[in-house]
Scaffold this motif. Structure first.
Motif, short mmCIF file in Angstrom:
data_model
loop_
_atom_site.label_atom_id
_atom_site.label_comp_id
_atom_site.label_asym_id
_atom_site.label_seq_id
_atom_site.Cartn_x
_atom_site.Cartn_y
_atom_site.Cartn_z
N TYR A 289 8.75 -25.26 -21.29
CA TYR A 289 9.69 -25.85 -20.03
C TYR A 289 9.64 -27.50 -20.28
CZ TYR A 289 9.14 -20.92 -18.48
OH TYR A 289 9.33 -19.58 -18.43
N MET A 290 9.49 -27.99 -21.55
CA MET A 290 9.57 -29.44 -21.75
C MET A 290 8.65 -30.38 -20.99
SD MET A 290 11.73 -28.90 -24.32
CE MET A 290 12.09 -30.87 -24.49
N PHE A 291 7.58 -29.67 -20.34
CA PHE A 291 6.78 -30.64 -19.49
C PHE A 291 5.86 -31.53 -20.70
CE2 PHE A 291 7.69 -27.65 -16.29
CZ PHE A 291 7.59 -28.44 -15.27
N GLU A 292 5.88 -32.92 -20.55
CA GLU A 292 4.80 -33.64 -21.24
C GLU A 292 3.45 -33.81 -20.53
OE1 GLU A 292 6.40 -37.32 -22.41
OE2 GLU A 292 8.37 -36.63 -22.64
N LEU A 293 2.52 -33.18 -21.20
CA LEU A 293 1.08 -32.90 -20.63
C LEU A 293 0.25 -33.81 -21.63
CD1 LEU A 293 -0.21 -31.32 -18.60
CD2 LEU A 293 -0.79 -29.66 -20.41
N ASP A 294 -0.76 -34.67 -20.71
CA ASP A 294 -1.78 -35.38 -21.30
C ASP A 294 -2.94 -35.11 -20.32
OD1 ASP A 294 -3.61 -37.22 -22.41
OD2 ASP A 294 -2.21 -39.06 -22.03
N ALA A 295 -4.14 -34.44 -21.14
CA ALA A 295 -5.15 -33.94 -20.31
C ALA A 295 -6.43 -34.47 -21.07
CB ALA A 295 -5.21 -32.61 -20.14
N ALA A 311 1.36 -35.04 -15.92
CA ALA A 311 2.34 -34.24 -16.56
C ALA A 311 3.55 -34.82 -16.08
CB ALA A 311 2.31 -32.69 -15.89
N GLU A 312 4.75 -34.89 -16.83
CA GLU A 312 5.84 -35.33 -16.44
C GLU A 312 7.00 -34.66 -17.12
OE1 GLU A 312 6.22 -39.24 -19.46
OE2 GLU A 312 5.15 -39.45 -17.50
N LEU A 313 8.31 -34.39 -16.11
CA LEU A 313 9.22 -33.80 -16.87
C LEU A 313 10.35 -34.61 -16.63
CD1 LEU A 313 10.43 -30.90 -17.65
CD2 LEU A 313 10.78 -30.68 -15.24
N ASP A 314 11.40 -34.79 -17.83
CA ASP A 314 12.72 -35.38 -17.77
C ASP A 314 13.65 -34.63 -17.31
OD1 ASP A 314 11.39 -37.81 -18.41
OD2 ASP A 314 12.17 -37.86 -20.36
N GLN A 315 14.47 -34.66 -16.41
CA GLN A 315 15.52 -33.93 -15.96
C GLN A 315 16.97 -34.67 -16.40
OE1 GLN A 315 15.73 -30.71 -14.94
NE2 GLN A 315 13.39 -30.41 -14.81
N LEU A 321 21.38 -40.76 -17.40
CA LEU A 321 20.98 -40.99 -16.16
C LEU A 321 19.68 -39.90 -15.98
CD1 LEU A 321 20.81 -42.52 -13.31
CD2 LEU A 321 22.42 -40.71 -12.46
N ILE A 322 18.48 -40.09 -15.77
CA ILE A 322 17.39 -39.12 -15.95
C ILE A 322 16.40 -39.24 -14.75
CG2 ILE A 322 15.40 -38.29 -17.28
CD1 ILE A 322 17.01 -39.93 -19.57
N LEU A 323 16.12 -37.93 -14.17
CA LEU A 323 15.16 -37.93 -12.89
C LEU A 323 14.01 -37.37 -13.79
CD1 LEU A 323 14.93 -38.21 -9.92
CD2 LEU A 323 15.65 -35.84 -9.82
N GLN A 324 12.78 -38.16 -13.24
CA GLN A 324 11.66 -38.02 -13.84
C GLN A 324 10.68 -37.61 -12.79
OE1 GLN A 324 8.48 -40.56 -15.29
NE2 GLN A 324 9.29 -39.62 -17.34
N PRO A 325 10.07 -36.32 -12.46
CA PRO A 325 9.16 -36.13 -11.46
C PRO A 325 7.78 -36.21 -12.35
CG PRO A 325 10.51 -34.06 -11.63
CD PRO A 325 10.87 -35.05 -12.77
N ARG A 326 6.88 -36.66 -11.78
CA ARG A 326 5.38 -36.91 -12.42
C ARG A 326 4.44 -36.73 -11.22
NH1 ARG A 326 1.46 -40.56 -12.87
NH2 ARG A 326 0.68 -40.79 -14.83
N ALA A 327 3.44 -36.22 -12.19
CA ALA A 327 1.95 -35.74 -11.20
C ALA A 327 0.87 -36.11 -11.92
CB ALA A 327 2.01 -34.19 -11.12
#
Length: 401
Positions: A289-295, A311-315, A321-327
């Motif tokens: 689902y295109m989550f960029e992950l760094d662990a 983890a972050e996701l580009d919507q 114009l891009i909305l990016q949630p990040r955790a």
């Protein structure tokens, strides 16, 4: 008067013709007083055609090279002078056109050929000896889809075993091992083996918050090829007018373990607080689902074991114009009082950033991020006079080259 005279002349003709003119209207009874040439001339007069001078002169009949038979006598006639407007209704289906001299006929354009039925025209007489006769009238071109002719299907199976049955590096026997080694090295470099440098500022932002505005940086990059790279990362944050709260730098060797994932290992050096060096091992890549992950997990020189997951996701709202949630989640295997870190879940960060890409390499953004200290870490924050929950309103820029 001309028509009456012609009809009288036709009435004196006989039906003994050398060729079949069954399509022409002919009288039932004719007298055998005229020669064949004169009867032919009378017929043309009856139809209103001019008779060429010397038409009744003796003519030697040409021989058809294809059949060996004499032609029907029209080869010597100049049809270009005939008034063919009166020839409607004539049946040419039985006429042998192979002996007719069409080179003297006036040129026809496409407009004069409308309505002509080529399906009934026999082309046998126009072919050279040895060619097969083509019956174009029996060919159904309506069922022939020349625009979408099926091509041979592309094979969807592995290559046959014989494809790899030859000797390995067979070209060495022809060109020599040294020459082929250089060619193989060039081929490898030109098809993904070259080294590439890439650098990205993922977050470079100003943070407006209660108790003092601050700043944050988060950059990373690599140098290497498709399989192996050297990664470097750095991040930190602080409050304006004070020492940085945290700062670190990492140097990692990275190896591709799949199309989407890299295994990373190296060292991390803390630049603030108690001096500590950590061994690092982790993974970085693109999750479903295109989550960029760094662990990554960190083991310090003091024996402290900690971990971090980002983890972050580009919507994409539009192409720019891009909305990016990040955790981000930080964990610790034990209490580290000197760092204000409690065992278990240490802290959680959730953010939302909206960026606009003026170019892919340059995108300013605005956003909001919430931080929480959890468990024992929250107690350490309160003892230090800090708020364990902080809301940051951020303005920054994302860039890469």
């Amino acid at each position: 008067m001309r028509l009456i005279v012609a009809m009288l002349l036709v009435g004196t003709a006989t039906p003994a013709f050398a060729q079949d003119h069954s399509g022409h209207a002919m009288p039932a009874e004719q007298e055998p007083a005229q020669t064949e040439c004169e009867r032919e001339a009378a017929r043309h007069r009856a139809m209103g055609h001019p008779v060429p001078a010397g038409a009744c002169a003796p003519v030697t009949q040409p021989t058809d090279p294809a059949t060996g038979n004499e032609s029907d006598g029209h080869a010597g006639m100049d049809h270009s002078q005939m008034d063919q407007s009166q020839m409607e209704g004539m049946d040419h289906s039985t006429t042998d056109h192979s002996a007719m001299d069409h080179s003297q006929m006036p040129a026809m354009d496409d407009s004069t050929m409308e309505g002509m039925d080529h399906s009934a025209m026999g082309h046998e007489g126009t072919q050279s000896p040895g060619e097969a006769s083509m019956d174009h009238g029996s060919m159904d071109h309506g069922t022939m889809n020349h625009g979408t002719m099926d091509m041979a299907p592309i094979p969807q199976v592995p290559p046959p075993a014989a494809a790899g049955s030859g000797p390995p590096r067979a070209a060495d026997a022809i060109w020599g091992a040294e020459a082929m080694r250089a060619s193989r090295d060039a081929l490898r470099d030109e098809n993904g083996g070259m080294n590439v440098f890439w650098f990205q500022g993922d977050r470079a932002e100003y943070r407006a918050r209660e108790g003092g505005d601050g700043y944050l940086w988060d950059v990373q990059g690599y140098y290497g090829g498709d399989l192996d790279k050297f990664w470097f990362k750095s991040e930190g944050e602080g409050t304006f007018g004070e020492r940085p709260e945290s700062a670190e730098i990492q140097g990692l060797w990275s190896h591709a373990i799949g199309p989407w994932w890299d295994l990373q290992a190296g060292v991390r050096q803390d630049l603030t607080g108690p001096a500590r060096t950590h061994a690092v091992i982790g993974v970085q890549g693109l999750a479903p689902y295109m989550f960029e992950l760094d662990a990554a997990a960190f083991l310090s020189t003091k024996g402290d074991l900690t971990a971090r997951v980002e983890a972050e996701l580009d919507q994409r709202i539009t192409q720019r114009l891009i909305l990016q949630p990040r955790a981000e989640v930080n964990l610790s295997a034990q209490d580290i009082p000197e760092l204000g870190v409690g065992s278990g879940l240490d802290s959680v960060e959730l953010g939302l950033r909206l960026r606009y890409e003026f170019a892919r390499e340059f995108a300013p953004y605005i956003g909001i991020e919430q931080e929480w200290k959890i468990g024992q870490s929250a107690d350490y924050a309160r003892l230090a006079g800090e708020d364990p929950s902080v809301t940051n309103y951020v303005v920054g820029v994302r860039f890469w080259f």
